[in-house]
Design an enzyme around this catalytic site. Structure first.
Site, PDB file in Angstrom:
ATOM      1  N   ARG A 145       0.887  -0.800   0.235  1.00 17.54           N
ATOM      2  CA  ARG A 145      -0.323  -0.362   0.476  1.00 17.54           C
ATOM      3  C   ARG A 145       0.518   1.143  -0.423  1.00 17.54           C
ATOM      4  O   ARG A 145       0.217   2.067  -0.751  1.00 17.54           O
ATOM      5  CB  ARG A 145      -1.003  -0.050   1.012  1.00 17.54           C
ATOM      6  CG  ARG A 145      -2.480  -1.295   0.773  1.00 17.54           C
ATOM      7  CD  ARG A 145      -3.649  -0.929   2.181  1.00 17.54           C
ATOM      8  NE  ARG A 145      -4.347  -1.684   1.284  1.00 17.54           N
ATOM      9  CZ  ARG A 145      -5.712  -1.737   2.479  1.00 17.54           C
ATOM     10  NH1 ARG A 145      -5.053  -1.660   3.788  1.00 17.54           N
ATOM     11  NH2 ARG A 145      -6.484  -1.993   1.973  1.00 17.54           N
TER      12      ARG A 145
ATOM     13  N   LYS B 154     -12.847 -10.404   8.495  1.00 12.73           N
ATOM     14  CA  LYS B 154     -14.231  -9.341   8.185  1.00 12.73           C
ATOM     15  C   LYS B 154     -15.933  -9.785   8.375  1.00 12.73           C
ATOM     16  O   LYS B 154     -16.175  -9.527   7.072  1.00 12.73           O
ATOM     17  CB  LYS B 154     -14.095  -8.304   7.768  1.00 12.73           C
ATOM     18  CG  LYS B 154     -12.163  -6.985   8.588  1.00 12.73           C
ATOM     19  CD  LYS B 154     -12.230  -6.010   7.977  1.00 12.73           C
ATOM     20  CE  LYS B 154     -10.850  -5.749   8.210  1.00 12.73           C
ATOM     21  NZ  LYS B 154     -10.569  -4.334   7.025  1.00 12.73           N
TER      22      LYS B 154
ATOM     23  N   GLY C 123      -5.987  -5.164   2.003  1.00 12.74           N
ATOM     24  CA  GLY C 123      -4.814  -5.729   2.570  1.00 12.74           C
ATOM     25  C   GLY C 123      -4.088  -6.621   3.410  1.00 12.74           C
ATOM     26  O   GLY C 123      -2.860  -7.155   2.248  1.00 12.74           O
TER      27      GLY C 123
ATOM     28  N   GLY D 182     -12.384  -4.884   0.931  1.00 14.64           N
ATOM     29  CA  GLY D 182     -13.881  -4.791   0.918  1.00 14.64           C
ATOM     30  C   GLY D 182     -14.549  -3.090  -0.153  1.00 14.64           C
ATOM     31  O   GLY D 182     -15.019  -3.684  -0.704  1.00 14.64           O
TER      32      GLY D 182
HETATM   33  N1  LIG Z   1      -9.787 -19.435   9.788  1.00 13.84           N
HETATM   34  C1  LIG Z   1      -9.678 -18.321  10.532  1.00 13.84           C
HETATM   35  N2  LIG Z   1      -9.667 -18.100  12.002  1.00 13.84           N
HETATM   36  C2  LIG Z   1      -9.358 -16.353  12.430  1.00 13.84           C
HETATM   37  N3  LIG Z   1      -8.383 -15.743  11.089  1.00 13.84           N
HETATM   38  C3  LIG Z   1      -8.496 -16.485  10.269  1.00 13.84           C
HETATM   39  C4  LIG Z   1      -8.722 -17.540   9.478  1.00 13.84           C
HETATM   40  N4  LIG Z   1      -8.477 -16.919   8.172  1.00 13.84           N
HETATM   41  C5  LIG Z   1      -7.980 -16.163   7.824  1.00 13.84           C
HETATM   42  N5  LIG Z   1      -8.019 -15.481   8.728  1.00 13.84           N
HETATM   43  C6  LIG Z   1      -7.110 -14.012   9.396  1.00 13.84           C
HETATM   44  O1  LIG Z   1      -7.660 -13.007   8.429  1.00 13.84           O
HETATM   45  C7  LIG Z   1      -7.509 -11.749   8.097  1.00 13.84           C
HETATM   46  C8  LIG Z   1      -7.858 -11.397   6.661  1.00 13.84           C
HETATM   47  O2  LIG Z   1      -8.799 -10.800   7.412  1.00 13.84           O
HETATM   48  P1  LIG Z   1      -9.288  -9.394   5.800  1.00 13.84           P
HETATM   49  O3  LIG Z   1      -9.481  -8.147   6.722  1.00 13.84           O
HETATM   50  O4  LIG Z   1     -10.846  -9.876   5.740  1.00 13.84           O
HETATM   51  O5  LIG Z   1      -8.635  -9.158   4.392  1.00 13.84           O
HETATM   52  P2  LIG Z   1      -8.210  -8.240   3.814  1.00 13.84           P
HETATM   53  O6  LIG Z   1      -6.983  -7.655   4.589  1.00 13.84           O
HETATM   54  O7  LIG Z   1      -7.287  -9.274   2.647  1.00 13.84           O
HETATM   55  O8  LIG Z   1      -9.222  -7.928   3.115  1.00 13.84           O
HETATM   56  C9  LIG Z   1      -6.230 -12.218   8.112  1.00 13.84           C
HETATM   57  O9  LIG Z   1      -5.393 -11.662   8.968  1.00 13.84           O
HETATM   58  C10 LIG Z   1      -5.886 -13.703   8.682  1.00 13.84           C
HETATM   59  O10 LIG Z   1      -5.164 -13.896   9.581  1.00 13.84           O
HETATM   60  O1  LIG Z   2      -7.780  -3.006   5.069  1.00  9.62           O
HETATM   61  C1  LIG Z   2      -8.621  -2.261   4.365  1.00  9.62           C
HETATM   62  O2  LIG Z   2      -9.907  -2.860   4.271  1.00  9.62           O
HETATM   63  P1  LIG Z   2     -10.121  -4.549   3.544  1.00  9.62           P
HETATM   64  O3  LIG Z   2      -9.537  -5.356   4.746  1.00  9.62           O
HETATM   65  O4  LIG Z   2     -10.943  -4.418   2.980  1.00  9.62           O
HETATM   66  O5  LIG Z   2      -8.364  -4.611   2.502  1.00  9.62           O
HETATM   67  C2  LIG Z   2      -9.208  -0.796   4.615  1.00  9.62           C
HETATM   68  O6  LIG Z   2      -7.437  -0.366   5.017  1.00  9.62           O
HETATM   69  C3  LIG Z   2     -10.165  -0.035   5.295  1.00  9.62           C
HETATM   70  O7  LIG Z   2      -9.965  -0.556   6.996  1.00  9.62           O
HETATM   71  P2  LIG Z   2     -11.291  -0.705   7.382  1.00  9.62           P
HETATM   72  O8  LIG Z   2     -12.213  -1.867   7.096  1.00  9.62           O
HETATM   73  O9  LIG Z   2     -10.530  -0.717   9.149  1.00  9.62           O
HETATM   74  O10 LIG Z   2     -11.780   0.069   7.072  1.00  9.62           O
END
Ligand SMILES: Nc1ncnc2c1ncn2[C@@H]1O[C@H](COP(=O)(O)OP(=O)(O)O)[C@@H](O)[C@H]1O
Ligand SMILES: O=C(OP(=O)(O)O)[C@H](O)COP(=O)(O)O
Length: 403
Positions: free
Chosen positions: A34, A205, A362, A385
């Site tokens: 990023r 999330k 991220g 997201g």
């Molecule tokens: N089964 C699980 N239990 C707890 N955490 C998990 C599991 N699978 C994935 N994760 C966690 O989800 C996190 C990423 O989720 P998210 O923020 O939704 O993805 P992104 O940042 O790519 O949008 C990672 O830190 C990972 O460790």
């Molecule tokens: O990491 C982010 O989103 P992402 O986990 O969906 O990639 C953005 O920085 C937004 O963060 P937020 O989901 O806490 O608003």
């Protein structure tokens, strides 16, 4: 208005970036994508003779307060990212421990053209996530021009991503280069994507993303669900999930989604097996069990080998692939196997099948970098997201505010 159409010479330019990057226990940036991708906008502004004021959030500080109710400034300060940022922009970056107010104003007043100031985490203020007018006004007062290059946070209608833009006239605000590139990257999936389209969704999330899945039903032919998201579905279907991360109040949503998918003819692929651990650590005892049969002492931390095989077969047949959210806790090597295998399957479909593959988020970007495959997918997006909501057909608040 494009960044290059703005007159920024001698001006103070406030740039909203998404520096919400993963940090390790020593506060080192573990994935700098990023920051790297925001650098061209920052360098361009410096070359044009602007003084650059950067602002970003990091994590969710108000959701993880200290026991005494105060903000954990050791955990959520943006200061530790400065060395990485300085490497990318090739000059010193000064820092102020506030986002608005007297200290921020004084730091901005001292800023010369060609210099960079980083403001502290925007989410230390309650008003940030509420899109508060006064907070946004405080931010806007710091600068002559506003640039939004924070694609990863463009789906948030926050003070720093949306409200603040309205304090600048049309000729004083623009998208940065990263934002433009992200919109182009999404274009190929938005406009008549080649079919079959497969969306892979995982990560942690769950409540943020489970509602987005419904919108993806119109867009995707297949939806693969992994990561923590899968356990909420498993629980909804009457499965045993032990200590796995689940959102109990989302089980009805999960069941409804499965019904709607069936009616629409979108195939939902859930894990059939899962790798479990006794606790949340790499060295914990582990086992592989059938989905929905996790014992009370165990938690699901990765998808199992049979799921990898089934998911990979779906990916191999796909012509367009969208991936957000790791399949497991990939930060721990013993639970990164599923995520790495899916990364390989996506890279293979891109190469062998000519599929268009877009990976966003991220942590997802961090995972594809860790697997060494970032160069083997079609597009690496800084938004998870944000990308999902864009593909859902929504005009993102961060984009609407500039337009
Ligand atoms: N089964 C699980 N239990 C707890 N955490 C998990 C599991 N699978 C994935 N994760 C966690 O989800 C996190 C990423 O989720 P998210 O923020 O939704 O993805 P992104 O940042 O790519 O949008 C990672 O830190 C990972 O460790
Ligand atoms: O990491 C982010 O989103 P992402 O986990 O969906 O990639 C953005 O920085 C937004 O963060 P937020 O989901 O806490 O608003």
């Amino acid at each position: 208005m494009g960044l290059k159409d703005l007159n920024v010479s001698g001006k103070k330019v406030l740039v909203r970036v998404d520096f919400n990057v993963p940090l390790d226990a020593d506060k080192k940036v573990t994935d700098d994508t990023r920051i790297a991708k925001a650098a061209p906008t920052i360098k361009y502004l410096l070359e044009q003779g602007a003084a650059v004021i950067l602002m970003s959030h990091l994590g969710r500080p108000l959701k993880e307060l200290k026991a005494d109710g105060s903000i954990d400034k050791d955990a959520f300060s943006l200061a530790p990212i400065i060395p990485t940022l300085e490497d990318y922009v090739g000059c010193q970056v000064s820092f102020v421990e506030d986002t608005i107010g007297e200290a921020a104003k004084a730091a901005v007043a001292a800023l010369e053209p060609g210099q960079i100031l980083l403001l502290e985490n925007t989410r230390y203020y309650k008003g940030e996530e509420k899109g508060d007018q006064d907070l946004a006004k405080g931010m806007a007062e710091l600068a002559d021009v506003y640039v939004n290059d924070a694609f990863g946070a463009a789906h948030r209608e926050h003070a720093s991503t949306a409200t603040v833009a309205r304090f600048f006239d049309a000729h004083e605000r623009a998208f940065g280069f990263l934002m433009e590139a992200e919109l182009e990257g999404a274009e190929r999936l938005l406009n008549n994507p080649e079919r079959p389209v497969t969306a892979i969704v995982g990560g942690a999330k769950v409540s943020d993303k489970i509602l987005l899945l419904e919108k993806l039903l119109d867009f995707a032919d297949n939806i693969i669900i992994g990561g923590a998201m899968a356990y909420t579905f498993s629980l909804a279907q009457g499965g045993k999930v032990g200590k796995s991360l689940v959102e109990r109040d989302k089980t009805d949503t999960a069941l409804e989604l499965l019904k709607k998918a069936e009616a629409k003819g979108t195939k939902i692929h859930l894990p059939v097996d899962t790798v479990v651990g006794k606790d949340f650590s790499n060295e914990t005892p582990r086992d592989t069990v059938a989905a929905g049969t996790i014992g009370d002492e165990w938690e699901g931390l990765d998808i199992g080998p049979e799921s990898v095989e089934r998911f990979s077969a779906v990916i191999a047949q796909s012509k367009s692939i969208l991936w957000n959210g790791p399949m497991g806790v990939f930060e721990m090597p013993n639970f990164a196997i599923g995520t790495n295998a899916i990364a390989k399957a996506v890279a293979k479909a891109t190469k062998d099948n000519g599929a268009y593959s877009l990976i966003g988020g991220g942590d997802s970007v961090s995972a594809i970098n860790q697997a060494g495959l970032a160069d083997e997918v079609s597009f690496v997006s800084t938004g998870g997201g944000a990308m999902l909501e864009l593909l859902e057909g929504k005009e993102l608040p961060g984009i609407a505010a500039i337009r």
